[in-house]
Scaffold this active site. Structure first.
Site, PDB file in Angstrom:
ATOM      1  CD  GLU A   1      -2.707   1.315   2.496  1.00 27.02           C
ATOM      2  OE1 GLU A   1      -3.373   2.352   2.670  1.00 27.02           O
ATOM      3  OE2 GLU A   1      -2.715   0.356   3.292  1.00 27.02           O
TER       4      GLU A   1
ATOM      5  CG  ASP B 183      -0.482 -17.383  12.936  1.00 26.54           C
ATOM      6  OD1 ASP B 183      -1.101 -16.961  11.935  1.00 26.54           O
ATOM      7  OD2 ASP B 183      -0.740 -18.467  13.482  1.00 26.54           O
TER       8      ASP B 183
END
Length: 391
Positions: free
Chosen positions: A88, A292
């Site tokens: 982004e 994670d």
């Protein structure tokens, strides 16, 4: 499924460059997709057992550096450069802009309040009274239950067990500390041992399901807003009126009014976070450092608090009650992920609280920048200038 459709695997050693190429060739034959860049990597596949199955290569993410940011924590002390993996445009620049404001206001104060990781089994009985009596027995035998759980780990410590009765079921929520590991697998193994001990020792028959879903693993829940999952960490700062006006072109009184409006909007929407965008910074740091990625769901939830002070300065605080992060184990030891952690001196044992404080400080920086960009009218124009890749 026919054998010719099965993904190739080696029973002897599946984590090799050769097997990765076999699978890429198989996929090219099956789908027509060329995997040229996926197959270009420098990591050694022998390092990957325990992290990935059916390895074919890597997805390369751009990594930028935001900062530095002055963190005045109990564990993170000083200036830190923060790696952000993202596609982004404007994101890294925006976080750096917020960090500049933080630095000119003397830095961000960070505090790790508490930390737990949960597994929540459900025990099933014939009726509600049996379930209630079982709960009393669990309280009386906590020390033995803890000993059984902790026999599986040298790091995890069972601190307390929460309980709820629903119909003829007793839900237990085991709360552990897990050192510098995120600890989901650790507490799962420990709780299994504890449940087996309970089943063998409890004087009446009982059955259990290892997860009754009240641990809310990789799901947002209001329970985790009140009872921490991961680390409850708070980042706070007093924004000086003069600095905000000079750097962001925003008056603190306008920021205070806008924050009230934003809080109301978040309340109406039922949002998990009432600030501008905690998930952006958390996800970018998590990807860069081998966390994670699914833990972003829980970790991004929180509360943005503010107060306009009598002198016109602006108190702002981010509270992240369920920041699940690690500096040891999982994907943190993979080569590029380890390097990104080492940029912040956050790799290895004894560094998880430090890392959590830096993550919280980064979230605060991003919220300052985006909130001010919306108010000053820079939000759309900056994305038009820096965030549009139409290739």
């Amino acid at each position: 499924m026919s054998d010719e459709s099965r993904i190739p695997r080696s029973t002897e050693n599946d984590h090799t460059n050769e097997m990765a190429k076999v699978r890429r060739d198989f996929l090219t034959h099956k789908t027509g997709a060329e995997l040229k860049y996926t197959g270009e990597y420098t990591i050694n596949p022998e390092e990957l057992p325990g992290n990935i199955e059916n390895f074919i290569g890597v997805v390369q993410m751009p990594v930028g550096i935001a900062g530095p940011v002055q963190v005045n924590g109990e564990y993170a002390k000083g200036l830190f450069y923060v790696p952000l993996a993202t596609t982004e445009g404007t994101l890294v620049a925006s976080y750096s802009r917020g960090m500049r404001v933080i630095n000119e206001c003397g830095g961000v104060k960070t505090t790790v309040v508490e930390q737990f990781m949960q597994r929540a089994p459900a025990f099933i009985f014939n009726d509600a009274r049996e379930a209630r009596d079982f709960g009393l027995w669990v309280e009386e035998n906590f020390d033995q239950i803890a000993a059984a759980a902790e026999s599986t780990t040298s790091i995890g410590k069972l601190k307390h067990i929460q309980q709820w009765s629903v119909s003829k079921t007793r839900y237990l929520r085991f709360n552990y500390t897990t050192g510098d590991a995120a600890g989901q697998n650790m507490v799962g193994k420990a709780t299994l041992a504890a449940c087996e001990w309970i089943k063998a020792t409890y004087p009446h028959e009982c059955q259990y399901l290892l997860s009754g879903n009240m641990d809310t693993d990789k799901k947002h829940s209001h329970l985790n807003m009140l009872h921490s999952r991961g680390k409850r960490v708070i980042a706070e700062i007093v924004l000086k009126k003069e600095v905000l006006a000079r750097v962001m072109k925003v008056d603190t009184q306008v920021l205070a009014k806008a924050t009230v409006l934003a809080n109301t909007g978040a309340l109406m929407a039922g949002a998990a976070y009432n600030g501008p965008h905690s998930a952006n910074g958390i996800a970018s740091i998590f990807i860069a450092t081998g966390q994670d990625e699914a833990n972003v769901v829980e970790s991004h939830a929180g509360l943005l608090s503010h107060e306009l002070l009598p002198n016109g300065d602006f108190y702002l605080a981010v509270t992240l009650p369920s920041l699940i992060c690690a500096t040891y184990g999982g994907g943190t030891g993979l080569p590029t992920q380890r390097e990104c952690l080492e940029l912040m001196d956050c790799y290895g044992k004894g560094k998880a609280n430090k890392f959590a404080e830096i993550v919280a400080a980064t979230v605060l920086a991003g919220d300052i920048s985006l909130a001010c960009a919306v108010i000053a009218g820079h939000w759309v124009s900056s994305h038009d200038k820096m965030g549009r890749n139409r290739r």
